[in-house]
Write a protein that holds these residues in place. Structure first.
Motif, short mmCIF file in Angstrom:
data_model
loop_
_atom_site.label_atom_id
_atom_site.label_comp_id
_atom_site.label_asym_id
_atom_site.label_seq_id
_atom_site.Cartn_x
_atom_site.Cartn_y
_atom_site.Cartn_z
N ILE A 73 0.85 -1.20 0.00
CA ILE A 73 0.00 0.00 0.00
C ILE A 73 0.88 1.24 0.00
O ILE A 73 0.62 2.20 -0.74
N ALA A 74 1.93 1.24 0.82
CA ALA A 74 2.83 2.40 0.90
C ALA A 74 3.51 2.66 -0.43
O ALA A 74 3.66 3.81 -0.86
N GLY A 75 3.93 1.60 -1.11
CA GLY A 75 4.63 1.74 -2.38
C GLY A 75 3.75 2.21 -3.52
O GLY A 75 4.24 2.79 -4.48
N ALA A 83 -9.63 8.25 0.11
CA ALA A 83 -10.60 9.34 0.32
C ALA A 83 -11.88 8.73 0.89
O ALA A 83 -11.86 7.63 1.43
N GLY A 84 -12.96 9.43 0.74
CA GLY A 84 -14.23 8.92 1.24
C GLY A 84 -14.65 7.64 0.55
O GLY A 84 -14.34 7.42 -0.62
N SER A 85 -15.31 6.78 1.29
CA SER A 85 -15.82 5.52 0.76
C SER A 85 -17.04 5.14 1.59
O SER A 85 -17.10 5.42 2.78
N ARG A 86 -17.97 4.50 0.99
CA ARG A 86 -19.18 4.04 1.71
C ARG A 86 -18.84 2.89 2.65
O ARG A 86 -19.53 2.66 3.62
N LEU A 87 -17.74 2.17 2.38
CA LEU A 87 -17.36 1.01 3.18
C LEU A 87 -16.24 1.37 4.15
O LEU A 87 -15.25 1.99 3.77
N ALA A 88 -16.37 0.93 5.39
CA ALA A 88 -15.34 1.19 6.40
C ALA A 88 -14.04 0.47 6.09
O ALA A 88 -12.97 0.89 6.52
N SER A 89 -14.12 -0.61 5.32
CA SER A 89 -12.93 -1.41 5.03
C SER A 89 -12.06 -0.82 3.93
O SER A 89 -10.97 -1.33 3.66
N THR A 90 -12.52 0.24 3.28
CA THR A 90 -11.74 0.90 2.24
C THR A 90 -11.81 2.40 2.47
O THR A 90 -12.52 2.88 3.34
N GLY A 91 -11.06 3.13 1.68
CA GLY A 91 -11.09 4.59 1.78
C GLY A 91 -10.30 5.11 2.97
O GLY A 91 -9.37 4.47 3.45
N ALA A 92 -10.69 6.28 3.44
CA ALA A 92 -9.99 6.92 4.55
C ALA A 92 -10.18 6.10 5.82
O ALA A 92 -11.26 5.54 6.05
N PRO A 93 -9.15 6.01 6.65
CA PRO A 93 -9.31 5.34 7.95
C PRO A 93 -10.41 6.02 8.77
O PRO A 93 -10.66 7.22 8.62
N ILE A 94 -11.04 5.27 9.65
CA ILE A 94 -12.06 5.83 10.53
C ILE A 94 -11.46 5.95 11.92
O ILE A 94 -10.91 5.00 12.47
N VAL A 101 -7.86 4.69 15.96
CA VAL A 101 -8.21 4.24 14.62
C VAL A 101 -9.10 3.01 14.76
O VAL A 101 -8.65 1.96 15.19
N GLU A 102 -10.35 3.19 14.41
CA GLU A 102 -11.33 2.12 14.57
C GLU A 102 -11.39 1.20 13.35
O GLU A 102 -11.79 0.06 13.44
N SER A 103 -11.00 1.73 12.22
CA SER A 103 -10.94 0.95 10.99
C SER A 103 -9.87 1.56 10.11
O SER A 103 -9.89 2.77 9.86
N GLY A 104 -8.91 0.75 9.68
CA GLY A 104 -7.88 1.26 8.78
C GLY A 104 -6.50 1.35 9.39
O GLY A 104 -5.68 2.15 8.95
N ASN A 105 -6.21 0.52 10.40
CA ASN A 105 -4.87 0.54 10.99
C ASN A 105 -3.78 0.24 9.97
O ASN A 105 -2.74 0.87 9.98
N GLY A 106 -4.04 -0.70 9.07
CA GLY A 106 -3.07 -1.01 8.02
C GLY A 106 -2.88 0.15 7.07
O GLY A 106 -1.76 0.45 6.64
N ARG A 107 -3.98 0.84 6.76
CA ARG A 107 -3.89 2.01 5.88
C ARG A 107 -3.08 3.13 6.54
O ARG A 107 -2.25 3.77 5.90
#
Length: 125
Positions: A73-75, A83-94, A101-107
């Motif tokens: 992801i970093a590369g 950016a914004g996404s309807r799904l918590a598993s994608t897009g900006a971290p929550i 960080v409730e969703s998106g620690n890897g991001r």
């Protein structure tokens, strides 16, 4: 800096319609959020001891596959995918009102890594 969707605290006044997003968790729960730019250093992520264990059942810091995912992801950091996404598993971290960080620690880990490498991906973000 990291762009994130901050989960609104219970009882918080509704944000302006331009920044408000409703995100759906993998369990189907709708979460009202507001888009904000937050310094990545201020986020409480799953690699920190104060992170609530119940929010991250995986051991991100000790898994080879997770590290490879973060490096990938970093590369290839693509600002539009964070950016914004309807799904918590994608897009900006929550991020919760407490900075966790409730969703998106890897991001978030990938964003931090990209900034640490100071390459073109970080500059684009």
């Amino acid at each position: 800096m990291a762009a994130a969707l901050r989960r609104l605290a219970d009882g918080a006044p509704p944000p302006s319609s331009a920044t408000r997003e409703v995100v759906v968790t993998p369990g189907g729960r709708s979460v009202e959020t507001e888009f904000q730019v937050i310094d990545a250093a201020d986020l409480v992520t799953s690699d920190r001891p104060e992170f609530p264990a119940e929010l991250q059942p995986r051991e991100r810091g000790q898994r080879v596959a997770s590290d490879a995912q973060i490096a990938g992801i970093a590369g290839r950091l693509d600002p539009e995918q964070l950016a914004g996404s309807r799904l918590a598993s994608t897009g900006a971290p929550i991020v919760g009102p407490d900075g966790v960080v409730e969703s998106g620690n890897g991001r978030v880990a990938a964003i931090r890594r990209a900034y640490g490498q100071d390459g073109p991906q970080a500059q684009a973000y």
